[in-house]
Enzyme design. Sequence first.
Site, PDB file in Angstrom:
ATOM      1  CE  LYS A 146     -86.444  13.551 -48.759  1.00  0.00           C
ATOM      2  NZ  LYS A 146     -85.749  12.475 -48.670  1.00  0.00           N
ATOM      3  CG  ASP A 205     -86.445   5.627 -52.073  1.00  0.00           C
ATOM      4  OD1 ASP A 205     -87.066   6.743 -52.772  1.00  0.00           O
ATOM      5  OD2 ASP A 205     -86.279   5.078 -50.893  1.00  0.00           O
ATOM      6  CG  PHE A 213     -83.183   7.366 -45.124  1.00  0.00           C
ATOM      7  CD1 PHE A 213     -83.515   7.271 -43.853  1.00  0.00           C
ATOM      8  CD2 PHE A 213     -83.647   8.189 -45.846  1.00  0.00           C
ATOM      9  CE1 PHE A 213     -84.467   7.650 -43.171  1.00  0.00           C
ATOM     10  CE2 PHE A 213     -85.385   8.394 -45.480  1.00  0.00           C
ATOM     11  CZ  PHE A 213     -85.116   8.538 -43.518  1.00  0.00           C
TER      12      PHE A 213
HETATM   13  C1  LIG Z   1     -86.868  11.187 -47.376  1.00  0.00           C
HETATM   14  C2  LIG Z   1     -86.489   9.926 -48.009  1.00  0.00           C
HETATM   15  C3  LIG Z   1     -87.308   9.254 -47.562  1.00  0.00           C
HETATM   16  C4  LIG Z   1     -89.024   8.975 -47.288  1.00  0.00           C
HETATM   17  O1  LIG Z   1     -89.300  10.412 -47.632  1.00  0.00           O
HETATM   18  P1  LIG Z   1     -90.216  11.219 -46.774  1.00  0.00           P
HETATM   19  O2  LIG Z   1     -91.786  12.315 -47.538  1.00  0.00           O
HETATM   20  O3  LIG Z   1     -89.562  11.307 -45.188  1.00  0.00           O
HETATM   21  O4  LIG Z   1     -91.672  10.050 -46.092  1.00  0.00           O
HETATM   22  C5  LIG Z   1     -87.038   7.360 -48.891  1.00  0.00           C
HETATM   23  N1  LIG Z   1     -86.075   7.416 -49.396  1.00  0.00           N
HETATM   24  C6  LIG Z   1     -85.361   8.343 -49.179  1.00  0.00           C
HETATM   25  C7  LIG Z   1     -83.821   7.721 -50.516  1.00  0.00           C
HETATM   26  C8  LIG Z   1     -85.413   9.838 -48.616  1.00  0.00           C
HETATM   27  O5  LIG Z   1     -83.999  10.343 -48.951  1.00  0.00           O
END
Ligand SMILES: *Cc1c(COP(=O)(O)O)cnc(C)c1O
Length: 409
Positions: A264, A235, A150
């Site tokens: 986040k 990520d 994700f």
């Molecule tokens: C939430 C998330 C994203 C995307 O972030 P948004 O602020 O919702 O665009 C990307 N990578 C990971 C691992 C995430 O948990």
Amino acid sequence: MTTFAGTGLPASTDGYLALDEQWSAHNYHPLPVVIADAAGATVTDVDGKSYLDFLSGYSALNFGHRHPDLIAAVTEQLGRVTLTSRAFHHDQFGLFCRELAELTGTEMVLPMNSGAEAVESAVKLARKWAHRIKGVPDGTAEIIVAGANFHGRTTTIVSFSTDETARADFGPFTPGFVTVPYGDADAVRAAITPRTAAVLLEPIQGEAGVIVPPAGFFAEVRRACDEEGVLLIADEIQSGLARTGTVLALDHEGVRADLYTLGKALGGGILPVSAVVGGREVLGVLKPGEHGSTFGGNPLACAVGRAVIRLLNTGEFQRRSTELGEHLRQRLGKLVGHGLSEVRGRGLWAGIDLAPGGPSGRAASEALAKLGVLCKETQDTTLRIAPPLVITRAELDRGLDAITQVVQA
Ligand SMILES: *Cc1c(COP(=O)(O)O)cnc(C)c1O
């Protein structure tokens, strides 16, 4: 009865749900709880019922709701300047970049807003690096990703998702991505070609159910990347910033990435703030005009980001995550075979699989809400447990009591 002015709808939970149902796009399926205010690990709904927040905005609220230091930093900045655009410099920008680079042991920072934008930026950086530095013919760079990843919701990012719900009907998709199973270093190695720019991975796959990679996986991927001249991109948008007990979850693997995406919790649960951080030889490839964002690196975002970094520099949240996480896993571990089939995680972050024959993830989430605990299923039969790192041990135990009751029902 209180009503919304001019609508006749009652200003109650049902009234708010009706508003959302009629007027918002239905791209989420939220629990029927309407939050009106929050502090620390607790939220209160429009009917005055309190809940423990066991989701923390998918780890955007690592420091809890309205942490006083973060609110103070934002309030102070609101009284000075909120937006300049990057057409001009401002006095928070360079300090934010320096402090974030120092926190993460990197050399340069590219600030953006949402997590998806940070991932998009990392993809563009890796491609440009491959074409200009590695010598991959222009327009042919490949990025290796993992199944069940994700990384966000943009068209390019869903192009390399393996979740059909996230992809169906949204093509044509962006080419240039190769998928391998998560945790399989041999598969990563086998997928590398002379055109490979980068391997993009979550240190722990959050959305997939808090999947912790096998020991040695990242060390082996790092070795393959070094041997083949390929970038490793971590990520850390969900896993980073103290959620697992360290600033970067990849630190648990004893491995450094070339680029990290952060988001986040970087915005303290107040603003969307994201960034790509890494070394000069990669981030240095960008020249004026090649990438940007009107709001990226704005003064308000930098001020809240700097306050987040100050909190992380105390080490308190990393310590709380480690200590409370041990307690969390100990208590959840006792439920394996008694309502749960598996418990995974690191720090104050767990994925728990509900045993067959028990409630579904959705039913368990709804039952927990009735008991005053908010969490959400990820996948059909997995709950993600991620309380704010400010939660007390007594609050954590209260939430775990409710979880015990629900999964054993
Ligand atoms: C939430 C998330 C994203 C995307 O972030 P948004 O602020 O919702 O665009 C990307 N990578 C990971 C691992 C995430 O948990």
